[in-house]
Design a protein around this motif. Structure first.
Motif, PDB file in Angstrom:
ATOM      1  N   THR A   1     -67.638 -79.390  17.062  1.00 58.42           N
ATOM      2  CA  THR A   1     -66.179 -79.313  17.099  1.00 58.42           C
ATOM      3  C   THR A   1     -65.664 -80.656  17.605  1.00 58.42           C
ATOM      4  OG1 THR A   1     -66.395 -76.976  17.698  1.00 58.42           O
ATOM      5  CG2 THR A   1     -64.203 -77.946  17.903  1.00 58.42           C
TER       6      THR A   1
ATOM      7  N   GLU B   1     -68.304 -73.893   8.964  1.00 59.42           N
ATOM      8  CA  GLU B   1     -68.808 -73.234  10.173  1.00 59.42           C
ATOM      9  C   GLU B   1     -69.874 -72.185   9.868  1.00 59.42           C
ATOM     10  OE1 GLU B   1     -67.109 -70.881  14.114  1.00 59.42           O
ATOM     11  OE2 GLU B   1     -65.781 -71.226  12.413  1.00 59.42           O
TER      12      GLU B   1
ATOM     13  N   LEU C   1     -73.380 -75.778  25.220  1.00 58.60           N
ATOM     14  CA  LEU C   1     -74.255 -76.565  24.356  1.00 58.60           C
ATOM     15  C   LEU C   1     -75.476 -75.765  23.910  1.00 58.60           C
ATOM     16  CD1 LEU C   1     -74.828 -79.319  23.025  1.00 58.60           C
ATOM     17  CD2 LEU C   1     -76.061 -79.931  25.096  1.00 58.60           C
TER      18      LEU C   1
ATOM     19  N   ASP D   1     -64.295 -76.248  13.626  1.00 60.09           N
ATOM     20  CA  ASP D   1     -65.728 -76.028  13.796  1.00 60.09           C
ATOM     21  C   ASP D   1     -66.480 -76.327  12.507  1.00 60.09           C
ATOM     22  OD1 ASP D   1     -65.431 -75.178  16.431  1.00 60.09           O
ATOM     23  OD2 ASP D   1     -65.182 -73.086  15.856  1.00 60.09           O
TER      24      ASP D   1
ATOM     25  N   ASP E   1     -75.841 -72.681  23.346  1.00 59.13           N
ATOM     26  CA  ASP E   1     -75.491 -71.735  22.291  1.00 59.13           C
ATOM     27  C   ASP E   1     -75.133 -72.423  20.983  1.00 59.13           C
ATOM     28  OD1 ASP E   1     -75.854 -69.633  24.072  1.00 59.13           O
ATOM     29  OD2 ASP E   1     -73.763 -69.710  24.731  1.00 59.13           O
ATOM     30  N   ARG E   2     -74.865 -73.711  21.011  1.00 59.46           N
ATOM     31  CA  ARG E   2     -74.461 -74.465  19.821  1.00 59.46           C
ATOM     32  C   ARG E   2     -75.639 -75.082  19.068  1.00 59.46           C
ATOM     33  NH1 ARG E   2     -69.266 -76.513  19.249  1.00 59.46           N
ATOM     34  NH2 ARG E   2     -67.775 -75.620  20.686  1.00 59.46           N
TER      35      ARG E   2
ATOM     36  N   MET F   1     -76.545 -77.584  14.597  1.00 59.17           N
ATOM     37  CA  MET F   1     -75.625 -77.728  15.723  1.00 59.17           C
ATOM     38  C   MET F   1     -74.223 -77.322  15.280  1.00 59.17           C
ATOM     39  SD  MET F   1     -76.455 -81.368  17.568  1.00 59.17           S
ATOM     40  CE  MET F   1     -76.942 -82.338  16.148  1.00 59.17           C
ATOM     41  N   LYS F   2     -73.588 -76.528  16.092  1.00 55.61           N
ATOM     42  CA  LYS F   2     -72.179 -76.236  15.871  1.00 55.61           C
ATOM     43  C   LYS F   2     -71.392 -77.399  16.478  1.00 55.61           C
ATOM     44  CE  LYS F   2     -68.563 -72.946  16.939  1.00 55.61           C
ATOM     45  NZ  LYS F   2     -68.207 -71.760  17.733  1.00 55.61           N
TER      46      LYS F   2
ATOM     47  N   LEU G   1     -70.803 -76.869  10.935  1.00 62.70           N
ATOM     48  CA  LEU G   1     -72.220 -76.670  11.208  1.00 62.70           C
ATOM     49  C   LEU G   1     -72.987 -77.856  10.633  1.00 62.70           C
ATOM     50  CD1 LEU G   1     -74.291 -74.716  12.454  1.00 62.70           C
ATOM     51  CD2 LEU G   1     -74.664 -73.827  10.139  1.00 62.70           C
TER      52      LEU G   1
END
Length: 159
Positions: free
Chosen positions: A63, A101, A34, A116, A36-37, A60-61, A118
């Motif tokens: 998925t 993404e 999380l 993915d 890293d996202r 936030m990335k 963004l």
């Protein structure tokens, strides 16, 4: 040897304080990586300083673990343990904030399982906000109330 140990500890501490976001307590399935996202402006260590009269970029990335037709922003700040909704953003359509993404192309909804994306949004820190410490809660919530992703981060509103 002591110098190497000291350098190692410094690098671990600087890495671990990247932003220090935590999972929301009510999320069914924890999101791996999380920290890293999520990106909250230029915040590198808690509490994130939110300066009045500025705009903080939040990314936030995302998925999704299932196909999603609609998602809502769930954004509020806990101040002294009491949740205050973020005016103009809380419970609004989050599909308008979904990008490919790489963040270059707007994709909106629906979102496909396992792909993915963004999420990009701006958080205005208004002059009228009080100078306080808070915990910012930011989630992307499906109509059934389940979060796709959700994080909390300590923050401080400053002049």
């Amino acid at each position: 040897m002591k110098i190497l140990l000291f350098l190692f500890l410094c690098s671990v501490l600087s890495y671990s304080s990247a932003i220090n976001v935590t999972q929301c307590h009510d999320i069914d399935k924890p999101v791996e990586g999380l920290t890293d996202r999520v990106k909250v402006g230029s915040c590198k260590k808690p509490p994130c300083r939110l300066r009045k009269n500025t705009v903080i970029k939040v990314q936030m990335k995302v998925t999704p673990d299932r196909d999603v037709d609609k998602i809502l922003n769930t954004i509020h700040a806990y101040i002294a343990g009491v949740p205050f909704p973020y005016p103009g953003n809380d419970q609004t359509d989050a599909c308008k904030n979904m990008y490919s993404e790489d963040g270059k192309n707007f994709v909106g909804c629906p979102l496909k399982k396992g792909q993915d994306y963004l999420y990009k949004n701006d958080m205005e820190v208004l002059q009228i906000y009080p100078r306080v410490k808070a915990v910012v809660h930011w989630g992307l919530t499906m109509p059934d109330g389940k979060d796709i992703i959700c994080f909390e981060v300590p923050a401080r509103i400053t002049n």
